[in-house]
Scaffold this active site. Structure first.
Site, PDB file in Angstrom:
ATOM      1  N   ASN A  66       0.852  -1.198   0.000  1.00 40.21           N
ATOM      2  CA  ASN A  66       0.000   0.000   0.000  1.00 40.21           C
ATOM      3  C   ASN A  66       0.880   1.237   0.000  1.00 40.21           C
ATOM      4  O   ASN A  66       0.899   2.013   0.955  1.00 40.21           O
ATOM      5  CB  ASN A  66      -0.905   0.003   1.238  1.00 40.21           C
ATOM      6  CG  ASN A  66      -2.233  -0.679   0.968  1.00 40.21           C
ATOM      7  OD1 ASN A  66      -2.683  -0.756  -0.178  1.00 40.21           O
ATOM      8  ND2 ASN A  66      -2.855  -1.179   2.018  1.00 40.21           N
TER       9      ASN A  66
ATOM     10  N   SER B 173      -5.858  -5.859  -3.348  1.00 40.03           N
ATOM     11  CA  SER B 173      -6.897  -5.854  -2.317  1.00 40.03           C
ATOM     12  C   SER B 173      -7.507  -7.231  -2.159  1.00 40.03           C
ATOM     13  O   SER B 173      -7.580  -8.005  -3.115  1.00 40.03           O
ATOM     14  CB  SER B 173      -8.008  -4.861  -2.664  1.00 40.03           C
ATOM     15  OG  SER B 173      -9.018  -4.932  -1.681  1.00 40.03           O
TER      16      SER B 173
ATOM     17  N   LYS C 129      -5.850   2.317  -5.725  1.00 41.80           N
ATOM     18  CA  LYS C 129      -5.948   1.544  -4.477  1.00 41.80           C
ATOM     19  C   LYS C 129      -6.244   2.475  -3.299  1.00 41.80           C
ATOM     20  O   LYS C 129      -7.010   2.126  -2.397  1.00 41.80           O
ATOM     21  CB  LYS C 129      -4.648   0.755  -4.234  1.00 41.80           C
ATOM     22  CG  LYS C 129      -4.640  -0.020  -2.918  1.00 41.80           C
ATOM     23  CD  LYS C 129      -5.748  -1.062  -2.884  1.00 41.80           C
ATOM     24  CE  LYS C 129      -5.861  -1.973  -1.697  1.00 41.80           C
ATOM     25  NZ  LYS C 129      -5.417  -1.700  -0.409  1.00 41.80           N
TER      26      LYS C 129
ATOM     27  N   HIS D 241      -9.828   3.177  -3.491  1.00 38.21           N
ATOM     28  CA  HIS D 241     -10.510   1.959  -3.024  1.00 38.21           C
ATOM     29  C   HIS D 241     -10.565   1.954  -1.506  1.00 38.21           C
ATOM     30  O   HIS D 241     -11.597   1.672  -0.889  1.00 38.21           O
ATOM     31  CB  HIS D 241      -9.762   0.711  -3.537  1.00 38.21           C
ATOM     32  CG  HIS D 241     -10.162  -0.567  -2.858  1.00 38.21           C
ATOM     33  ND1 HIS D 241      -9.728  -0.901  -1.592  1.00 38.21           N
ATOM     34  CD2 HIS D 241     -10.972  -1.583  -3.249  1.00 38.21           C
ATOM     35  CE1 HIS D 241     -10.249  -2.059  -1.248  1.00 38.21           C
ATOM     36  NE2 HIS D 241     -11.008  -2.488  -2.236  1.00 38.21           N
ATOM     37  N   ASN D 242      -9.447   2.271  -0.871  1.00 32.43           N
ATOM     38  CA  ASN D 242      -9.419   2.226   0.588  1.00 32.43           C
ATOM     39  C   ASN D 242     -10.276   3.325   1.210  1.00 32.43           C
ATOM     40  O   ASN D 242     -10.906   3.109   2.244  1.00 32.43           O
ATOM     41  CB  ASN D 242      -7.971   2.316   1.094  1.00 32.43           C
ATOM     42  CG  ASN D 242      -7.274   0.974   0.984  1.00 32.43           C
ATOM     43  OD1 ASN D 242      -7.636   0.153   0.152  1.00 32.43           O
ATOM     44  ND2 ASN D 242      -6.273   0.735   1.805  1.00 32.43           N
TER      45      ASN D 242
ATOM     46  N   GLU E 229     -13.583   1.976   1.038  1.00 30.49           N
ATOM     47  CA  GLU E 229     -13.657   0.921   2.065  1.00 30.49           C
ATOM     48  C   GLU E 229     -13.955   1.550   3.441  1.00 30.49           C
ATOM     49  O   GLU E 229     -14.834   1.083   4.173  1.00 30.49           O
ATOM     50  CB  GLU E 229     -12.311   0.179   2.073  1.00 30.49           C
ATOM     51  CG  GLU E 229     -12.137  -0.869   3.151  1.00 30.49           C
ATOM     52  CD  GLU E 229     -10.709  -1.462   3.111  1.00 30.49           C
ATOM     53  OE1 GLU E 229     -10.306  -1.985   2.064  1.00 30.49           O
ATOM     54  OE2 GLU E 229     -10.007  -1.396   4.138  1.00 30.49           O
TER      55      GLU E 229
END
Ligand code: 6PG
Length: 481
Positions: free
Chosen positions: A102, A128, A182, A185-186, A189
């Protein structure tokens, strides 16, 4: 011994599971870890008849066929720079280095330039899906040196999750694009998790429901529009018992942790000037929960008067499902708006429908809903905001009444619901033909001669008023952020 096709550095849980995933697809691998005597040996014993175990980076590079493809699964930050520095003299032009941690996308941009200056190729890849995803099929978001893609594509797509027969792995864009995606994405999330936690809190506090009952509600929701990995595991978590047969969730301390990717997304949104309030509330909710000692002191000093809900419980649960869905749409609208701005800033040419497909399977935010986002970008590849898509506009028209009712109930009964409430405020603000920024502009002009535009003059013409009769007619230098 024949050379291996793919190298892995780092055999902690993610690295080991990706290695096992590669082996299960018949890909010949070589592995190295900074504690090789313990880790590499143990890995070879467990699953290694066909694996080349390396006890130094030189041994690893020697054991790989060219062009070498090496995946680093190591802690983000300076360890990545250190390993790159050690590998550069051991590699040859055309070799490919992949960072699957990450990492911050700005580091990835810098590293891509550095590695490319040696004639090598660099890939920053979002991974992920946690331990299970790494083993059985993660979502993979590679970006970096485009010439690397034809070499790594068959291997990465073979180990990635598949959603409706499509691999959840595709090339995202140049330099830091993979790690940027990413990061978003987090952020999503964090938002999804916070929204679910608020729904749980409302059921627990307003409706006095027990974990078992809530599990049934989440299980039922998982058959509808909210169907997703996070809703499914929430139902399972709520059913889990501790050793004394009471609900384990009630024994877990409410002090949240975080590793930083959610904060990065918010910092980038501030930098881009893109509103991302739901992500920010999700990050701040974790910060607030983490400061438990202060919360307990404030709880004693200013006791909160939460009260239970006396209205129609079934209607409130229905509203809650609608509220979650509407807030989820608004959260993804914010995330995709951020990517749109970043694509312009960094010249990435992102394909948003393809990104939605990458997240359809394998990753933490996987859900049927992402298929709807793909369809929206199929209808309009340059969609400015998800709210403008016909499907999502209709869903919001139907769902915002539920969101409004839930936010009102939370406010009236003293239950904090920052992500739900900020979703509603975003929805209302984004649709407002007139916001109170006219007054704000007047205030700025009053105290700082910052000028304002007028409703009865063309855009771009700026005016200043001498509000007190004492200031001059000179305005401040025009600038905007
Ligand atoms: C994933 C996750 C993962 C992340 C953890 C912890 O996609 O598999 O996003 O990469 O590191 O979820 O994140 P926090 O510690 O910040 O909650």
């Amino acid at each position: 011994m024949t050379k291996a096709d793919f190298g892995i550095i780092g055999l902690a849980v993610m690295g080991e599971n990706l290695a096992r995933n590669l082996l299960s697809k018949g890909i010949k691998i070589a592995v190295y870890d900074r504690a090789p005597d313990r880790t590499v040996r143990a890995f070879l014993q467990r699953c290694g008849a066909e694996t080349a175990g390396a006890y130094s980076l030189a041994e690893l590079t020697d054991s790989l066929a060219r062009p070498r493809m090496i995946l680093m699964m190591i802690r983000a930050g300076s360890p990545v720079d250190e390993v790159i520095g050690q590998l550069l003299p051991l590699l040859e032009p055309g070799d490919i280095l992949i960072d699957g941690g990450n990492s911050n996308f700005r580091d990835t941009i810098r590293r891509t330039r550095l590695v490319e200056s040696y004639g090598l190729l660099y890939v920053g890849m979002g991974v992920s899906g946690g331990e299970e995803g790494a083993l059985k099929g993660p979502s993979l978001m590679p970006g970096g040196s485009p010439a690397a893609w034809p070499h790594i594509q068959p291997i990465l797509q073979a180990i990635a999750a598949q959603a409706d027969g499509v691999p959840c792995c595709d090339w995202v864009g140049r330099d830091g694009a993979g790690h940027y995606i990413k990061m978003v994405h987090n952020g999503i999330e964090y938002g999804d998790m916070q929204l679910i936690c608020e729904a749980y809190d409302l059921m627990r506090t307003l409706l006095c429901m027990q974990p078992e009952e809530m599990a049934q509600v989440f299980t039922a929701w998982n058959d509808g529009v909210l169907k997703s990995y996070l809703i499914k595991i929430t139902a399972q978590i709520l059913q889990m018992k501790d050793a004394d047969e009471s609900a384990l969730v009630d024994k877990i301390l409410d002090a949240a942790g975080q590793k930083g990717t959610g904060k990065w997304a918010c910092a980038e949104a501030l930098q881009e000037g893109v509103p991302l309030p739901l992500f920010a509330e999700a990050v701040f909710a974790r910060c607030l929960a983490a400061n438990r000692d202060q919360r307990l002191r404030l709880n004693r000093a200013l006791p909160i008067a939460t009260s239970t809900f006396a209205g129609d419980r079934a209607a409130l649960l229905k509203d809650l499902e609608q509220a979650l869905y509407a807030a989820k749409i608004l959260s993804y609208a914010q995330g995709f708006s951020l990517m749109r701005a970043a694509a312009r800033t960094h010249n990435w040419g992102l394909r948003y429908g393809s990104i939605a497909l990458l997240w359809r399977g394998g990753c933490i935010i996987r859900s049927a809903f992402l298929g709807k986002i793909k369809e929206a970008f199929d209808r309009e590849p340059d969609l400015e905001n998800l709210m403008l898509d016909e499907y999502f506009a209709r869903a919001l028209q139907q769902g915002h009444a539920g969101l409004r009712a839930v936010c009102a109930a939370a406010a009236l009964h003293g239950v904090p619901a920052p992500a739900l409430q900020s979703a509603l405020a975003y929805f209302d603000a984004c649709r407002s033909a007139r916001l109170p920024a006219n007054l704000l502009q007047a205030q700025r002009d009053y105290f700082g001669a910052h000028t304002y535009e007028r409703v009865d003059e063309p855009r771009g013409a700026f005016f200043h008023t001498n509000w007190t009769g004492e200031g001059g007619d000179t305005s401040a230098t025009a600038y905007s952020v």
